[in-house]
Design a protein around this motif. Structure first.
Motif, PDB file in Angstrom:
ATOM      1  N   TYR A  16       0.831  -1.198   0.000  1.00 62.73           N
ATOM      2  CA  TYR A  16       0.000   0.000   0.000  1.00 62.73           C
ATOM      3  C   TYR A  16       0.868   1.252   0.000  1.00 62.73           C
ATOM      4  CZ  TYR A  16      -3.402   3.485   1.529  1.00 62.73           C
ATOM      5  OH  TYR A  16      -4.186   4.606   1.630  1.00 62.73           O
ATOM      6  N   TYR A  17       1.917   1.228   0.821  1.00 59.54           N
ATOM      7  CA  TYR A  17       2.854   2.356   0.874  1.00 59.54           C
ATOM      8  C   TYR A  17       3.454   2.591  -0.510  1.00 59.54           C
ATOM      9  CZ  TYR A  17       6.681   5.243   2.802  1.00 59.54           C
ATOM     10  OH  TYR A  17       7.556   6.263   3.098  1.00 59.54           O
ATOM     11  N   GLY A  18       3.957   1.510  -1.126  1.00 56.39           N
ATOM     12  CA  GLY A  18       4.584   1.637  -2.437  1.00 56.39           C
ATOM     13  C   GLY A  18       3.618   2.149  -3.495  1.00 56.39           C
ATOM     14  N   ALA A  19       2.392   1.646  -3.479  1.00 64.00           N
ATOM     15  CA  ALA A  19       1.391   2.060  -4.468  1.00 64.00           C
ATOM     16  C   ALA A  19       1.043   3.536  -4.299  1.00 64.00           C
ATOM     17  CB  ALA A  19       0.138   1.199  -4.329  1.00 64.00           C
ATOM     18  N   GLU A  20       0.913   4.001  -3.069  1.00 66.21           N
ATOM     19  CA  GLU A  20       0.598   5.405  -2.822  1.00 66.21           C
ATOM     20  C   GLU A  20       1.760   6.308  -3.223  1.00 66.21           C
ATOM     21  OE1 GLU A  20      -2.430   7.051  -1.462  1.00 66.21           O
ATOM     22  OE2 GLU A  20      -2.854   5.223  -2.605  1.00 66.21           O
ATOM     23  N   LEU A  21       2.980   5.856  -2.962  1.00 61.46           N
ATOM     24  CA  LEU A  21       4.150   6.643  -3.353  1.00 61.46           C
ATOM     25  C   LEU A  21       4.201   6.781  -4.868  1.00 61.46           C
ATOM     26  CD1 LEU A  21       6.768   8.089  -2.622  1.00 61.46           C
ATOM     27  CD2 LEU A  21       7.920   5.873  -2.640  1.00 61.46           C
ATOM     28  N   ARG A  22       3.983   5.685  -5.579  1.00 61.38           N
ATOM     29  CA  ARG A  22       3.989   5.739  -7.037  1.00 61.38           C
ATOM     30  C   ARG A  22       2.863   6.626  -7.564  1.00 61.38           C
ATOM     31  NH1 ARG A  22       3.496   0.127 -10.007  1.00 61.38           N
ATOM     32  NH2 ARG A  22       5.727   0.012  -9.503  1.00 61.38           N
ATOM     33  N   ARG A  23       1.680   6.508  -6.967  1.00 69.18           N
ATOM     34  CA  ARG A  23       0.532   7.296  -7.427  1.00 69.18           C
ATOM     35  C   ARG A  23       0.815   8.783  -7.324  1.00 69.18           C
ATOM     36  NH1 ARG A  23      -3.617   9.926  -5.252  1.00 69.18           N
ATOM     37  NH2 ARG A  23      -3.058   9.348  -3.102  1.00 69.18           N
ATOM     38  N   LEU A  24       1.377   9.207  -6.204  1.00 66.29           N
ATOM     39  CA  LEU A  24       1.671  10.622  -6.020  1.00 66.29           C
ATOM     40  C   LEU A  24       2.803  11.088  -6.929  1.00 66.29           C
ATOM     41  CD1 LEU A  24       1.361  10.967  -2.136  1.00 66.29           C
ATOM     42  CD2 LEU A  24      -0.192  11.872  -3.867  1.00 66.29           C
ATOM     43  N   ARG A  25       3.793  10.238  -7.100  1.00 68.09           N
ATOM     44  CA  ARG A  25       4.918  10.630  -7.979  1.00 68.09           C
ATOM     45  C   ARG A  25       4.441  10.806  -9.416  1.00 68.09           C
ATOM     46  NH1 ARG A  25       7.877   7.974 -11.462  1.00 68.09           N
ATOM     47  NH2 ARG A  25       7.216   5.895 -10.751  1.00 68.09           N
ATOM     48  N   ARG A  76       2.970   8.487   9.234  1.00 69.81           N
ATOM     49  CA  ARG A  76       2.052   7.667  10.028  1.00 69.81           C
ATOM     50  C   ARG A  76       1.996   6.242   9.483  1.00 69.81           C
ATOM     51  NH1 ARG A  76      -0.812  12.512   9.571  1.00 69.81           N
ATOM     52  NH2 ARG A  76      -2.102  11.659   7.880  1.00 69.81           N
ATOM     53  N   LEU A  77       1.994   6.117   8.170  1.00 68.00           N
ATOM     54  CA  LEU A  77       1.883   4.801   7.538  1.00 68.00           C
ATOM     55  C   LEU A  77       3.116   3.939   7.780  1.00 68.00           C
ATOM     56  CD1 LEU A  77       0.326   2.848   5.722  1.00 68.00           C
ATOM     57  CD2 LEU A  77       1.257   4.067   3.729  1.00 68.00           C
ATOM     58  N   VAL A  78       4.280   4.554   7.875  1.00 66.53           N
ATOM     59  CA  VAL A  78       5.511   3.774   7.980  1.00 66.53           C
ATOM     60  C   VAL A  78       5.556   2.945   9.256  1.00 66.53           C
ATOM     61  CG1 VAL A  78       6.948   5.518   9.135  1.00 66.53           C
ATOM     62  CG2 VAL A  78       8.007   3.854   7.585  1.00 66.53           C
TER      63      VAL A  78
END
Length: 282
Positions: A16-25, A76-78
């Motif tokens: 989920y963290y990785g997907a959100e990071l990619r989405r924002l980038r 918070r997610l980390v």
């Protein structure tokens, strides 16, 4: 076109963290290298986090929050990501440990996890020949954040004297670990006692155990075997655990004498402290 790994955000907190990071980038129309430059790391590292191949750190997460102005979302997610790296069988205990208001632990083999330095934790975890040592060390350091909370749990730890003498890693690793114990012992919410060899036969020759007390929930006793851990709130077991811990406390050295012994073993076996407070809570 590069073959981009597709993630299932529901698969794990890391995914989920990785997907959100990619989405924002991608929404910001930034390349991996461009984001890496803006948060002071390599594009390769960003890519590894995005594809769930690398566990992010708290520092990385804070820089991502600053870059995307996400108001602490990744910070918070980390925490959830790091805790998810713990073995599945251990996660329930870690969750309860984080909620406890009072912790009592007897350790016969190694330093209690909440008091370990990163280097000592690595040496302990490497004995299991696990493949994801970096992630497990990070998860163990994340557990220790409860001792830096605004209201940390009262934490009472008894260490068998053998723990002080058992080399884990290099002399430097042991010196830092014993120095860290001395630092922890100065905190008003941490009490460290050593059960000396001279105590002879004692109430927990069968091994280590931990007790957790809560403001509202029933008390818990936790033990481990070769491959997993076991929690129980059975009143008889909890009462027996409390009895044995009280017996161990009575047989152990006082806090002051324990600190003297830790310091003596450190200096005689591993060298003097190189710096005051060389370890800080994760």
């Amino acid at each position: 076109m590069a073959n981009v790994k597709q993630l299932d955000p529901s698969a794990s907190p890391l995914d989920y963290y990785g997907a959100e990071l990619r989405r924002l980038r991608e929404a910001a129309k930034m390349t991996l290298n461009e984001l890496g430059e803006s948060i002071f790391c390599t594009g390769s590292l960003v890519g590894q986090v995005e594809t769930a191949l690398k566990v992010p750190t708290r520092d990385f997460s804070a820089r991502v929050d600053a870059a995307f102005n996400t108001e602490g979302f990744f910070s918070r997610l980390v925490g959830l990501v790091l805790r998810s790296q713990l073995p599945n069988w251990f996660q329930p205990f870690a969750e309860m440990e984080a909620k406890a208001s009072y912790i009592t632990a007897f350790e016969a083999q190694v330093v209690y996890g909440l008091l370990q330095t990163p280097e000592y934790a690595r040496a302990v975890l490497e004995t299991g020949n696990v493949g994801r040592v970096d992630e497990l060390v990070a998860a163990r350091m994340e557990r220790q954040r409860i001792l830096a909370a605004a209201q940390p749990p009262l934490t009472l730890v008894i260490l068998d004297e053998a723990v002080l003498h058992r080399p884990m890693g290099s002399d430097e690793v042991m010196r830092k670990q014993l120095s860290c114990l001395l630092d922890h012992a100065e905190q008003p919410w941490v009490q460290i006692q050593v059960l000396p060899y001279s105590a002879g036969a004692h109430a927990s020759l069968v091994g280590s155990f931990t007790g957790l007390r809560f403001e509202k929930n029933p008390e818990i006793v936790y033990t481990e075997d070769l491959i997993s851990g076991h929690m129980t709130a059975n009143p008889e077991t909890v009462r027996e655990g409390a009895r044995r811990y009280a017996s161990l406390q009575a047989a152990a050295l006082s806090e002051e004498e324990s600190a003297k012994l830790i310091k003596r073993v450190m200096e005689e076996r591993y060298g003097p402290r190189s710096a005051v407070g060389e370890h800080s809570l994760a």
